[in-house]
Scaffold this motif. Structure first.
Motif, PDB file in Angstrom:
ATOM      1  N   GLY A 339      12.274  -7.346  -4.089  1.00 22.32           N
ATOM      2  CA  GLY A 339      10.953  -7.059  -4.646  1.00 22.32           C
ATOM      3  C   GLY A 339      10.414  -5.725  -4.159  1.00 22.32           C
ATOM      4  O   GLY A 339      10.566  -5.381  -2.983  1.00 22.32           O
ATOM      5  N   THR A 340       9.803  -4.984  -5.068  1.00 15.23           N
ATOM      6  CA  THR A 340       9.174  -3.702  -4.736  1.00 15.23           C
ATOM      7  C   THR A 340       7.689  -3.807  -5.045  1.00 15.23           C
ATOM      8  O   THR A 340       7.309  -4.031  -6.204  1.00 15.23           O
ATOM      9  CB  THR A 340       9.801  -2.549  -5.531  1.00 15.23           C
ATOM     10  OG1 THR A 340      11.204  -2.499  -5.268  1.00 15.23           O
ATOM     11  CG2 THR A 340       9.174  -1.222  -5.119  1.00 15.23           C
ATOM     12  N   ILE A 341       6.864  -3.644  -4.017  1.00 15.57           N
ATOM     13  CA  ILE A 341       5.414  -3.778  -4.159  1.00 15.57           C
ATOM     14  C   ILE A 341       4.793  -2.386  -4.206  1.00 15.57           C
ATOM     15  O   ILE A 341       5.044  -1.551  -3.321  1.00 15.57           O
ATOM     16  CB  ILE A 341       4.813  -4.568  -2.986  1.00 15.57           C
ATOM     17  CG1 ILE A 341       5.478  -5.933  -2.874  1.00 15.57           C
ATOM     18  CG2 ILE A 341       3.300  -4.721  -3.158  1.00 15.57           C
ATOM     19  CD1 ILE A 341       5.048  -6.727  -1.650  1.00 15.57           C
ATOM     20  N   GLU A 342       3.999  -2.123  -5.246  1.00 12.16           N
ATOM     21  CA  GLU A 342       3.304  -0.838  -5.355  1.00 12.16           C
ATOM     22  C   GLU A 342       2.007  -0.892  -4.544  1.00 12.16           C
ATOM     23  O   GLU A 342       1.107  -1.660  -4.848  1.00 12.16           O
ATOM     24  CB  GLU A 342       2.999  -0.520  -6.815  1.00 12.16           C
ATOM     25  CG  GLU A 342       2.334   0.831  -7.008  1.00 12.16           C
ATOM     26  CD  GLU A 342       2.087   1.165  -8.463  1.00 12.16           C
ATOM     27  OE1 GLU A 342       0.949   1.554  -8.800  1.00 12.16           O
ATOM     28  OE2 GLU A 342       3.027   1.024  -9.272  1.00 12.16           O
ATOM     29  N   ILE A 343       1.945  -0.034  -3.513  1.00 15.95           N
ATOM     30  CA  ILE A 343       0.781  -0.019  -2.636  1.00 15.95           C
ATOM     31  C   ILE A 343      -0.351   0.802  -3.229  1.00 15.95           C
ATOM     32  O   ILE A 343      -1.497   0.364  -3.328  1.00 15.95           O
ATOM     33  CB  ILE A 343       1.160   0.526  -1.250  1.00 15.95           C
ATOM     34  CG1 ILE A 343       2.299  -0.323  -0.637  1.00 15.95           C
ATOM     35  CG2 ILE A 343      -0.043   0.521  -0.321  1.00 15.95           C
ATOM     36  CD1 ILE A 343       1.957  -1.771  -0.450  1.00 15.95           C
ATOM     37  N   GLU A 344      -0.034   2.038  -3.641  1.00 20.51           N
ATOM     38  CA  GLU A 344      -1.063   2.918  -4.218  1.00 20.51           C
ATOM     39  C   GLU A 344      -0.398   4.076  -4.935  1.00 20.51           C
ATOM     40  O   GLU A 344       0.788   4.380  -4.712  1.00 20.51           O
ATOM     41  CB  GLU A 344      -2.003   3.442  -3.126  1.00 20.51           C
ATOM     42  CG  GLU A 344      -1.323   4.262  -2.048  1.00 20.51           C
ATOM     43  CD  GLU A 344      -2.290   4.764  -0.999  1.00 20.51           C
ATOM     44  OE1 GLU A 344      -3.501   4.788  -1.282  1.00 20.51           O
ATOM     45  OE2 GLU A 344      -1.832   5.132   0.102  1.00 20.51           O
ATOM     46  N   ARG A 345      -1.189   4.768  -5.795  1.00 19.50           N
ATOM     47  CA  ARG A 345      -0.752   5.986  -6.477  1.00 19.50           C
ATOM     48  C   ARG A 345      -1.655   7.137  -6.054  1.00 19.50           C
ATOM     49  O   ARG A 345      -2.876   7.038  -6.166  1.00 19.50           O
ATOM     50  CB  ARG A 345      -0.800   5.806  -7.991  1.00 19.50           C
ATOM     51  CG  ARG A 345       0.300   4.892  -8.534  1.00 19.50           C
ATOM     52  CD  ARG A 345       0.195   4.708 -10.035  1.00 19.50           C
ATOM     53  NE  ARG A 345       1.320   3.929 -10.534  1.00 19.50           N
ATOM     54  CZ  ARG A 345       2.413   4.461 -11.062  1.00 19.50           C
ATOM     55  NH1 ARG A 345       2.498   5.788 -11.173  1.00 19.50           N
ATOM     56  NH2 ARG A 345       3.406   3.712 -11.481  1.00 19.50           N
ATOM     57  N   LEU A 346      -1.039   8.208  -5.580  1.00 22.10           N
ATOM     58  CA  LEU A 346      -1.786   9.371  -5.101  1.00 22.10           C
ATOM     59  C   LEU A 346      -1.457  10.569  -5.978  1.00 22.10           C
ATOM     60  O   LEU A 346      -0.274  10.851  -6.247  1.00 22.10           O
ATOM     61  CB  LEU A 346      -1.435   9.671  -3.638  1.00 22.10           C
ATOM     62  CG  LEU A 346      -1.634   8.505  -2.657  1.00 22.10           C
ATOM     63  CD1 LEU A 346      -1.046   8.860  -1.303  1.00 22.10           C
ATOM     64  CD2 LEU A 346      -3.107   8.174  -2.527  1.00 22.10           C
ATOM     65  N   GLU A 347      -2.468  11.273  -6.426  1.00 22.67           N
ATOM     66  CA  GLU A 347      -2.283  12.419  -7.307  1.00 22.67           C
ATOM     67  C   GLU A 347      -2.220  13.718  -6.508  1.00 22.67           C
ATOM     68  O   GLU A 347      -2.801  13.840  -5.428  1.00 22.67           O
ATOM     69  CB  GLU A 347      -3.417  12.492  -8.336  1.00 22.67           C
ATOM     70  CG  GLU A 347      -3.566  11.249  -9.208  1.00 22.67           C
ATOM     71  CD  GLU A 347      -2.336  10.991 -10.073  1.00 22.67           C
ATOM     72  OE1 GLU A 347      -1.638  11.978 -10.389  1.00 22.67           O
ATOM     73  OE2 GLU A 347      -2.089   9.821 -10.422  1.00 22.67           O
TER      74      GLU A 347
END
Length: 420
Positions: A339-347
């Motif tokens: 499983g791969t959990i997306e923590i956050e997206r940073l621009e």
């Protein structure tokens, strides 16, 4: 015999001058060569280009992720423990079979429990009989008292009529005063007696209710005990209790089981969730409702975090994932997944592939490729936040730089390497 002629001193002087000149020239050449060699840079370490892994530094959206292994488990599971000690007499269903909630999985025996259930039933029946007898006896006593009350009421009514008649006769002068007084006294006595008998009737009724309630409590207690023994006896025929698949039944015929021991596990395989084991150092950033992609090795399915175990087990934190789309074909309980959990997206973040030694908020040495990839020079790079395969670059590199990310242990310490 001829004599040797002395040499000309000028010739000897010229030879000495020529010899010294040659020696001086040789020394000058030797010093020049030594100086040139001293000024030469050490030869660059040669590395095969095919043996290194390199990537280009990029700027853009940086997705922070954490990854962990796990398994698929049913959301609805029924663990069936033993309620009492017993011996396995028959096993009717084996793991892997589909079962209904009423399906009997196995049968056990316990002679002591059977005797306890019989004793409890007999004691209950005896208490019920005593309660019935008590009700009848108290009802009879109550009827006797009611009869007394009714008899006194009849006598009191007759006394009242006699008193009223004597009063009329006395006023008419037909009877003496003593007869009227006697009638009034008898009426008062019967009235008081009626009041006492009425109070006695109420007391008897209250006493009867209390005795019946006490005996009823004993009956209820014995009935509960009998029902418990009956339930324990019925539990020797172990039923699935859930429509699904029998996953586990770790028993053999003749085996003795103790209270609390696992008898069977039944699950509904249609509704599965993933249990991921996330390293404790990465689990601090995991939160409920984060997006997850689960790889079943036969396809991928999206889900979201629904629960995070507060405890750490063997360096891992258990994270439950509920699926938001259908699972690929072949998904079944206990299947190993990633499983791969997306923590956050940073621009607008400068990032590169994660080096073999790239840890969060660390400073390391990387080799930046130059001269169209024919050479690489060592540079100091400060790393920031990390993801599964990428890491943020805080300083030391610029967008477009190509760096070697593979393990540099073979040439570590060299300021420059040559790629061929």
């Amino acid at each position: 015999m001829t004599m040797d002629q002395p040499r000309d001193p000028s010739i000897l002087r010229k030879k000495k001058i020529r010899r010294y000149a040659l020696i001086g020239a040789a020394l000058i050449v030797l010093l020049a060569v030594s100086a040139a060699v001293a000024n030469l840079e050490p030869a660059a370490r040669v590395v095969e280009k095919e043996s290194v892994w390199d990537e280009t530094v990029q700027r853009g959206t940086f997705v922070r992720e954490v990854r962990g292994p796990g398994t698929l488990v049913p959301e609805n599971i029924r663990w069936i423990p033993a309620l009492r000690e017993g011996s396995v007499e028959r096993i009717l269903v084996r793991p892997g079979s589909e079962v209904q909630s009423t399906t009997v999985l196995l049968e056990m025996t316990n002679p002591e429990l059977e005797q306890e259930a019989l004793d409890a039933e007999l004691r209950l029946r005896e208490a019920e009989a005593q309660l019935t007898n008590l009700r009848a006896r108290l009802a009879s006593q109550l009827l006797d008292q009611e009869a007394k009350v009714y008899a006194v009421e009849a006598d009191l009514g007759a006394a009242k009529l006699q008193k009223e008649a004597d009063e009329e006769l006395f006023e008419a002068g037909l009877i003496p005063d003593i007869n009227l007084k006697r009638s009034r006294l008898q009426n008062q006595q019967l009235s008081k007696r009626h009041e006492i008998e009425q109070q006695r009737l109420e007391k008897i009724s209250q006493s009867n209710d209390a005795q019946i309630a006490s005996e009823q409590a004993k009956v209820d207690q014995l009935r509960s005990l009998f029902q418990l023994r009956r339930k324990q006896l019925d539990a020797l025929k172990v039923t699935a209790g859930l429509d699904g698949v029998l996953q586990e039944l770790p028993l053999e015929v003749g085996q003795r089981v103790t209270p609390g021991e696992l008898l069977a596990r039944v699950a509904q395989p249609d509704t599965l969730k993933a249990e991921l084991r996330i390293p404790e150092t990465q689990a601090k950033d995991v939160a409920v409702s984060q997006t997850v992609v689960v790889d079943t090795r036969n396809g991928k399915a999206a889900g979201e975090v629904t629960r995070i175990d507060p405890a750490v087990q063997d360096g891992y934190v258990l994270v439950d994932v509920a699926f938001t789309e259908d699972l690929p074909n072949g998904a079944r309980p206990d299947l190993s997944v990633d499983g791969t959990i997306e923590i956050e997206r940073l621009e607008d973040v400068l990032y590169v592939g994660r080096p073999t030694r790239g840890q969060r908020d660390s400073t390391i040495q990387l080799y930046k490729m130059i001269d169209d990839g024919r050479e690489a020079v060592a540079v100091t790079v400060q790393l920031g936040r990390t993801s599964v395969n990428t890491v943020e670059v805080v300083s030391g590199l610029e967008e477009g730089d190509r760096v070697i990310l593979s393990d540099p242990s073979e040439w570590e310490g060299a300021d420059r390497i040559r790629l061929r």
